[in-house]
Design an enzyme around this catalytic site. Structure first.
Site, PDB file in Angstrom:
ATOM      1  N   TRP A   1       0.828  -1.204   0.000  1.00 26.19           N
ATOM      2  CA  TRP A   1       0.000   0.000   0.000  1.00 26.19           C
ATOM      3  C   TRP A   1       0.864   1.257   0.000  1.00 26.19           C
ATOM      4  CZ3 TRP A   1      -4.658  -0.738  -1.518  1.00 26.19           C
ATOM      5  CH2 TRP A   1      -5.261  -1.974  -1.299  1.00 26.19           C
TER       6      TRP A   1
ATOM      7  N   ASP B   1       0.517  -7.120   9.468  1.00 31.08           N
ATOM      8  CA  ASP B   1      -0.545  -6.137   9.231  1.00 31.08           C
ATOM      9  C   ASP B   1      -1.811  -6.932   8.917  1.00 31.08           C
ATOM     10  OD1 ASP B   1      -2.024  -3.903   8.701  1.00 31.08           O
ATOM     11  OD2 ASP B   1      -0.838  -3.215   7.009  1.00 31.08           O
TER      12      ASP B   1
ATOM     13  N   ALA C   1      -5.568  -6.657   8.534  1.00 32.33           N
ATOM     14  CA  ALA C   1      -6.614  -5.645   8.379  1.00 32.33           C
ATOM     15  C   ALA C   1      -7.912  -6.178   7.794  1.00 32.33           C
ATOM     16  CB  ALA C   1      -6.099  -4.510   7.491  1.00 32.33           C
TER      17      ALA C   1
ATOM     18  N   LYS D   1     -12.344  -2.599   8.454  1.00 22.95           N
ATOM     19  CA  LYS D   1     -12.877  -3.340   7.317  1.00 22.95           C
ATOM     20  C   LYS D   1     -13.872  -4.401   7.744  1.00 22.95           C
ATOM     21  CE  LYS D   1      -8.988  -1.368   5.754  1.00 22.95           C
ATOM     22  NZ  LYS D   1      -8.057  -0.582   6.606  1.00 22.95           N
TER      23      LYS D   1
END
Length: 412
Positions: free
Chosen positions: A133, A214, A216, A249
């Site tokens: 990202w 990470d 998410a 999310k």
């Protein structure tokens, strides 16, 4: 110009955010059949991003029963962190080698973890896969870590270039940090197999590398338990681990910015040191984290009925994403790889000039690198999307095959 109006004269011009510009273009497009597959949020079949029913119910309960809006403290809502830890690890308690810290979104967790490692290991490097990202590099470099990259995505297979990744990581040094996407979080929609997770665990232990996971999109890949498998393996087998978690999310609470940082250390003494420093960093960055989003998530996870309702709705979201993937993959063999991927995103093998062309001819809005949000497609617009991108995908495939054949020709 007088001395009084030069306060900002030393600032450098900044490039505008490409995705924000894309969003603005899409909004300004008057065509009723335009397709937005750029913005990375979940969308239902009707095209909106709904507030989950369990979230609405929890918010109503908070309005009726919340007794105070006082500060939480730098550590945030401890109940929230404990309940999220259960989702991640399957364990009731942190134990003496782990702690959790509430943060403003997963981004806040990444920043605290980055600063913690920069303080703990001056000169440490962090390894990021390509692609990742756009905010990852500035988060880590801004915290003082040296950013290194390794191959990640294999555009030919639509999977992970794992051998190339491991080869590049042979240059990793003891104390370096390796960012790993916990599940389906990479913009390509790919995720590690269990065999690959085991190999990554072995690499971290052999080279003394600190994994920074990470996570998410837990629950939006293959399921809550399935999506946590790799993270749990790393926690069970590597002594020092950082984990950034986002609820934005899987609870569809994007604007509320709900996250947590979890730290695992090799000993209780090291954990206490890490905790004290992490709290100091958080205090410096935002003083106290916001309450509302974490309170909503905590209310849901603490109530069996709300928790069941949330899980049912999350399952429906995941199933819709997979249904769209299967329909898109069935449209043409060049799209077949989409069905093997998971989560919100896939990366199409389409050139930037072709992206601009489909934007112009069909009102299809995606970033120049071909990353698409699967949730932006539905029964009403999928055929239109395929009609726009398919000629370019086929042309790109044919050109690639032609170039491959030429490179293999042996001159007479």
């Amino acid at each position: 110009m007088t001395l009084r109006n030069q306060a900002f004269a030393g600032l450098e011009p900044q490039q505008p955010d490409g995705l924000l510009a894309l969003i603005a273009q899409c909004r300004a497009d008057p065509r009723p059949d335009k397709v937005d597959v750029g913005v990375g949020v979940y969308r239902g079949e009707a095209g909106g991003t709904p507030v989950m029913r369990a979230v609405k119910a929890a918010e109503a309960a908070l309005v009726a029963g919340q007794a105070s809006k006082s500060y939480l403290g730098a550590e945030g809502d401890e109940r929230f962190a404990r309940l999220v830890w259960q989702l991640v690890s399957g364990e009731e308690r942190f134990g003496e080698r782990r702690f959790g810290l509430q943060t403003p979104g997963g981004t806040g967790a990444l920043r605290v973890g980055a600063e913690l490692m920069a303080c703990a290991r001056p000169g440490a490097r962090i390894w990021l896969g390509e692609p990742t990202w756009p905010n990852h590099e500035p988060i880590f470099s801004g915290a003082g870590l040296e950013v290194r990259t390794h191959p990640y995505f294999d555009a030919t297979t639509g999977g992970i270039a794992f051998d190339a990744m491991i080869s590049a990581l042979s240059d990793a040094r003891q104390g370096d940090v390796l960012l790993l996407h916990g599940c389906c979080h990479n913009p390509t929609g790919t995720q590690f197999s269990r065999e690959q997770w085991r190999a990554l665990s072995a690499l971290c232990n052999e080279r003394g590398v600190v994994p920074f996971i990470d996570l998410a999109y837990q629950g939006l890949g293959d399921g809550m338990e399935e999506d946590a498998w790799g993270t749990r393996l790393i926690l069970d087998t590597v002594p020092d681990v950082l984990l950034a978690y986002s609820c934005d999310k899987n609870f569809a609470m994007y604007r509320d910015r709900v996250g947590a940082l979890f730290v695992q250390a090799g000993s209780a003494a090291m954990l206490n040191l890490a905790k004290a420093n992490a709290l100091t960093i958080a205090r410096r960055l935002w003083s106290m984290p916001p309450d509302h989003g974490a309170a909503v998530v905590g209310t849901i996870l603490d109530d069996p009925d709300l928790r069941a309702a949330w899980q049912d709705e999350l399952t429906g979201m995941r199933q819709r994403l997979q249904t769209v993937r299967e329909k898109l993959a069935a449209a043409h063999p060049v799209l077949a790889l989409v069905a093997q991927q998971r989560g919100l995103f896939s990366r199409l093998p389409i050139a930037p000039d072709a992206v601009a062309a489909v934007r112009r001819t069909h009102g299809i809005y995606m970033p120049d690198d071909g990353r698409i949000n699967i949730a932006g497609l539905n029964q009403a617009n999928l055929d239109h999307f395929v009609e726009g991108v398919l000629p370019h995908l086929i042309a790109g495939r044919d050109a690639s095959n032609c170039n491959s054949r030429r490179s293999q020709e042996i001159p007479a």
